[in-house]
Design an enzyme around this catalytic site. Structure first.
Site, PDB file in Angstrom:
ATOM      1  N   GLU A   1      19.487  11.255  -6.100  1.00 57.63           N
ATOM      2  CA  GLU A   1      19.674   9.990  -7.118  1.00 57.63           C
ATOM      3  C   GLU A   1      20.013   9.947  -8.775  1.00 57.63           C
ATOM      4  OE1 GLU A   1      15.824   8.031  -5.921  1.00 57.63           O
ATOM      5  OE2 GLU A   1      16.403   7.684  -4.463  1.00 57.63           O
TER       6      GLU A   1
ATOM      7  N   ASN B   1      19.114   2.553  -6.091  1.00 61.21           N
ATOM      8  CA  ASN B   1      18.589   4.519  -6.207  1.00 61.21           C
ATOM      9  C   ASN B   1      20.327   4.837  -4.429  1.00 61.21           C
ATOM     10  OD1 ASN B   1      16.744   4.643  -7.993  1.00 61.21           O
ATOM     11  ND2 ASN B   1      15.090   4.708  -6.203  1.00 61.21           N
TER      12      ASN B   1
ATOM     13  N   ASP C   1      22.561   8.831 -10.673  1.00 61.13           N
ATOM     14  CA  ASP C   1      22.786   7.741 -12.085  1.00 61.13           C
ATOM     15  C   ASP C   1      23.556   8.865 -13.478  1.00 61.13           C
ATOM     16  OD1 ASP C   1      20.741   6.308 -14.002  1.00 61.13           O
ATOM     17  OD2 ASP C   1      20.343   8.393 -14.563  1.00 61.13           O
TER      18      ASP C   1
ATOM     19  N   GLU D   1      23.174   5.318  -6.317  1.00 66.61           N
ATOM     20  CA  GLU D   1      23.237   6.183  -7.405  1.00 66.61           C
ATOM     21  C   GLU D   1      23.483   7.496  -6.274  1.00 66.61           C
ATOM     22  OE1 GLU D   1      21.214   4.721 -10.677  1.00 66.61           O
ATOM     23  OE2 GLU D   1      19.881   6.007  -9.621  1.00 66.61           O
TER      24      GLU D   1
END
Length: 221
Positions: A42, A113, A46, A116
């Protein structure tokens, strides 16, 4: 866990299936089963998502300032921006969570999440080109919607002139008033011909007013 079904939804086939499995492993499940969760993915995803979206917006919106680009990016990469795509692809149904944790699967943050983590898995498996293709393919609607929401008269006129191959330019005509309360007058020139003037307390406002006059007069939308 049906990896083939997930790959079909993602339109991407993994060389390393373990990356895909980890991307769909929530910490609640990982703690119970003593395996790796997707939280590190994650984190990486991101950063990759932000880079891809920032580069795309920068390249395709030359008329936007940094503040506008930042607002567009935030809208796209937010939990609200990513959740519709996760739902559309049906990814949450594959997320490995502890049995009974239904609230997790309803969470917008968990959905973001997961997106990502999946992006990070694709990046680690196939490189940046694959990650970029994945993002721009599945988030194209979100990118376009973010652009439309922030469009103003100056942007509309810029895009119109680009489509018609017309040169557009703003020139300062006059600056007046005290330093703490200035007034700017800007002329709008299209193909070298002045077509409007705008006045405002700063350069941007003056240019916007001039652009607005032509957008209305020429019925540009």
């Amino acid at each position: 866990m049906n990896l083939t079904a997930i790959e079909s939804k993602l339109n991407y086939t993994f060389n390393n299936k373990d990356l895909l499995t980890q991307a769909f492993t929530h910490s609640s499940y990982a703690n119970l089963e003593q395996t790796e969760d997707n939280e590190r993915m994650e984190f990486l995803g991101d950063a990759i998502l932000g880079c891809i979206i920032s580069e795309y917006l920068f390249a395709h919106n030359p008329e936007r300032d940094a503040g506008e680009l930042s607002a567009m990016k935030s809208r796209i990469v937010s939990a609200d921006g990513l959740r519709p795509m996760v739902d559309k692809l049906g990814l949450l149904e594959h997320l490995r969570v502890v049995s009974g944790e239904t609230d997790l699967q309803r969470s917008r943050k968990i959905a973001a999440n997961l997106f990502e983590a999946v992006l990070a898995a694709i990046y680690l498996d196939g490189g940046m080109s694959c990650a970029q293709a994945f993002v721009l393919n599945f988030l194209s609607d979100a990118v376009n919607n973010a652009t439309k929401v922030l469009k103003d008269d100056k942007t509309l006129l810029y895009e119109y002139c680009q489509s018609k191959k017309l040169a557009i330019e703003y020139k300062l005509v006059q600056r007046s008033g005290p330093d703490d309360k200035p007034s700017f007058k800007y002329a709008l020139l299209i193909d070298g011909k002045q077509v409007a003037e705008g006045v405002g307390p700063n350069i941007k406002a003056a240019e916007q007013q001039a652009a607005h006059k032509i957008v209305v007069e020429w019925r540009i939308d």
